[in-house]
Design a protein around this motif. Structure first.
Motif, PDB file in Angstrom:
ATOM      1  N   SER A 108       0.836  -1.192   0.000  1.00 14.05           N
ATOM      2  CA  SER A 108       0.000   0.000   0.000  1.00 14.05           C
ATOM      3  C   SER A 108       0.876   1.248   0.000  1.00 14.05           C
ATOM      4  O   SER A 108       1.845   1.354   0.764  1.00 14.05           O
ATOM      5  N   LEU A 109       0.576   2.125  -0.896  1.00 14.85           N
ATOM      6  CA  LEU A 109       1.295   3.395  -1.030  1.00 14.85           C
ATOM      7  C   LEU A 109       0.249   4.473  -1.287  1.00 14.85           C
ATOM      8  O   LEU A 109      -0.791   4.199  -1.899  1.00 14.85           O
ATOM      9  N   PRO A 110       0.514   5.712  -0.852  1.00 14.45           N
ATOM     10  CA  PRO A 110      -0.473   6.763  -1.106  1.00 14.45           C
ATOM     11  C   PRO A 110      -0.366   7.295  -2.531  1.00 14.45           C
ATOM     12  O   PRO A 110      -0.044   8.461  -2.751  1.00 14.45           O
ATOM     13  N   LEU A 111      -0.621   6.434  -3.496  1.00 17.32           N
ATOM     14  CA  LEU A 111      -0.492   6.830  -4.909  1.00 17.32           C
ATOM     15  C   LEU A 111      -1.840   6.656  -5.610  1.00 17.32           C
ATOM     16  O   LEU A 111      -2.648   5.820  -5.211  1.00 17.32           O
ATOM     17  N   PRO A 112      -2.057   7.426  -6.700  1.00 16.01           N
ATOM     18  CA  PRO A 112      -3.356   7.339  -7.387  1.00 16.01           C
ATOM     19  C   PRO A 112      -3.710   5.928  -7.839  1.00 16.01           C
ATOM     20  O   PRO A 112      -4.868   5.522  -7.762  1.00 16.01           O
ATOM     21  N   SER A 113      -2.707   5.138  -8.280  1.00 16.93           N
ATOM     22  CA  SER A 113      -3.055   3.812  -8.820  1.00 16.93           C
ATOM     23  C   SER A 113      -3.700   2.934  -7.738  1.00 16.93           C
ATOM     24  O   SER A 113      -4.554   2.099  -8.034  1.00 16.93           O
TER      25      SER A 113
END
Ligand code: HEM
Length: 495
Positions: free
Chosen positions: A197-202
């Protein structure tokens, strides 16, 4: 206990990420030469132990699921995409039951109805699409070009949704949901495996898309249950709605929805990649294209010049088509690495590798173990001219024996029952594009049927040639796809 050798690397945590990421097959082959059939490489802090060769495939794919666990290796990638309570988000025993349910939907009497539907979809596609329109070509000698992956991706989703996924999904895919499916797909990449999990749009788009698609399936299931309407052909949703777990309970709506998403994701890129590589090779070998065409003429051309639809059972009697698919899967298996996570320290059999005459390697708990049938499928010690795409090797009993993981003994090779599509069911075969063992693919027959029908429909109508260099593989995607440019030239056939 001895641990397998660790691949030498400069930066401690980063490890071999760069050389692995660039070309995993070359990386495995080079490490295999340096360290032997078992070695550990570091990938952003993870210990990944690779086992090569037929013995290595057997070690990973034939391992006990309590020792080598698929759900621990995949769930952080797959659960946000497929959804809860299915596949790798449930105990393995439930996945085994779910695979049985899906197999029930993939039975032969369903397949029989699918062939004309696929042929129809492809024919409509060839009429309508701007980038691959054969029926509107005015001049018979005119050559056009199409991007093979774009075309195969669209044909794959259209034909899979028309048959397995059912009419409601088929209609929404071309209309309002195309972007939603593509957002879901955008969450199914090696980056999402490496960083759950990353705070990225994808990641955000993936989660929104999952919810929308899951809701779509649930509403389809509910509407069907309420209306009891009759289908053009029995599809997977209908089959799953009939099934019950051994405990006696029926599948919940969200479980059916999530299995359907899993099947869509499992089949889409694997089949469109295989179809693309296949067409590229056929375009690169016009003599094979001609042999494929002549095989179609001989078997399916009616005296009035029209074509008869291929029957599901007839595919296995088309040696050219069959060997072209087999060979494409040998050289370009869409999945280059199959993974499990080690739950208890596990001893490596001496037949695979050992540190000394009486010693044993032990792979420690917490390691990932990886097998790559792609490496044994290209091993020059097993396959003659191993890097060459040569479908004729499949009409050579010696080649077939090698593929089945057996030594060739005179007529023995010719006697092996290769079944339909698959060459060997054992976990120790060097040829395993569909994996082996407990987690083996159940979509193989459907993929064969879909690919055969698509290729036959296209090849009946057009000649193909390749005017640009043969594309390189892209390993940055989960499935090995051809890089651009990947344009194929085509011309309508003259009857
Ligand atoms: C599993 C390859 C098409 C559904 C697998 C595995 C491989 C594979 C290598 C084993 C993964 C592992 O052991 O971790 C392919 C190829 C395909 C294809 C090369 C096409 C050319 C499909 C299709 C479907 C499908 C069309 C569905 C209709 C599945 C399922 C599993 C699986 C349900 C089982 C996963 C498990 O038990 O963990 N496939 N596949 N596949 N595939 Fe396919």
């Amino acid at each position: 206990p001895s641990r397998p050798p660790v691949v030498w690397h400069w930066i401690p945590l980063f490890g071999s990420a760069a050389s692995y990421g660039q070309d995993p097959i070359k990386f495995y082959q080079e490490c295999g030469e340096k360290y032997g059939n078992i070695f550990t490489f570091i990938l952003l802090g993870r210990r990944c132990t690779v086992t090569l060769g037929a013995e290595g495939n057997n070690f990973v794919l034939g391992g006990k699921h309590t020792d080598l666990c698929a759900e621990d290796a995949y769930t952080h990638l797959t659960t946000p995409v497929f959804g809860k309570d299915v596949v790798y988000d449930c105990p393995n025993e439930l996945l085994m039951e779910q695979k049985k349910f899906v197999k029930f939907g993939l039975r032969n009497d369903n397949f029989r109805t699918y062939m004309p539907m696929i042929e129809d979809e492809v024919t409509q596609f060839m009429k309508k699409q701007d980038h691959f329109r054969i029926f509107q070509m005015n001049d018979i000698n005119e050559w056009g070009t199409f991007d093979v992956l774009d075309v195969m991706s669209e044909i794959t989703i259209l034909t899979a949704s028309r048959t397995l996924q059912g009419p409601e999904v088929r209609d929404t895919i071309t209309a309002s949901y195309a972007d939603v499916f593509s957002d879901l797909d955008g969450g199914f990449t090696p980056i999402h495996w490496l960083f759950p999990s990353l705070p990225l749009p994808s990641y955000r788009k993936r989660d929104i898309a999952h919810k929308k698609i899951s809701d779509l399936y649930v509403s389809i299931i509910r509407k069907r249950r309420e209306s009891g309407s009759k289908l053009e052909a029995p599809d997977m949703i209908a089959s799953l709605m009939e099934q019950k777990y051994r405990s006696g309970r029926a599948l919940k709506d969200h479980e059916i929805a999530h299995i359907m998403i899993a099947l869509l994701m499992a089949g889409q890129h694997t089949s469109s990649a295989t179809g693309s590589w296949l067409m590229l090779h056929v375009a690169d070998h016009p003599e094979i294209g001609e042999a494929l065409y002549q095989e179609q003429v001989k078997n399916f051309r009616l005296p009035n010049g029209k074509w008869r639809t291929m029957d599901f059972e007839e595919i296995k009697d088309l040696p050219v088509l069959d060997s072209v698919i087999r060979e494409t899967l040998r050289v370009h298996p869409p999945i280059h690495s199959i993974m499990r996570k080690v739950r208890t320290d596990i001893a490596v059999p001496a037949t695979l590798a050992s540190p000394s005459e009486n010693g044993t390697y032990v792979v420690p708990t917490g390691d990932y173990v990886w097998s790559s049938p792609a490496v044994s499928q290209l091993d020059p010690r097993i396959w003659k001219n191993s890097n060459e795409w040569d479908p004729t090797r499949w009409s050579d009993p010696q080649g077939m024996a090698a593929a089945a993981g057996r030594a060739y003994e005179d007529s023995e090779g010719a006697k092996i029952d290769y079944g339909f599509g698959l060459v060997s069911k054992g976990t120790d075969s060097p040829y395993q594009p569909f994996g082996a063992g407990r987690h083996r693919c159940i979509g193989e027959q459907f993929a064969y049927l879909q690919l055969s029908s698509v290729i036959a429909t296209v090849i009946r109508q057009v000649e193909l040639k390749l005017e640009t260099p043969f594309p390189q593989p892209n390993y940055q995607t989960l499935i090995t796809l051809p890089k651009k440019p990947r344009a194929i030239s085509y011309r309508r056939r003259q009857f």
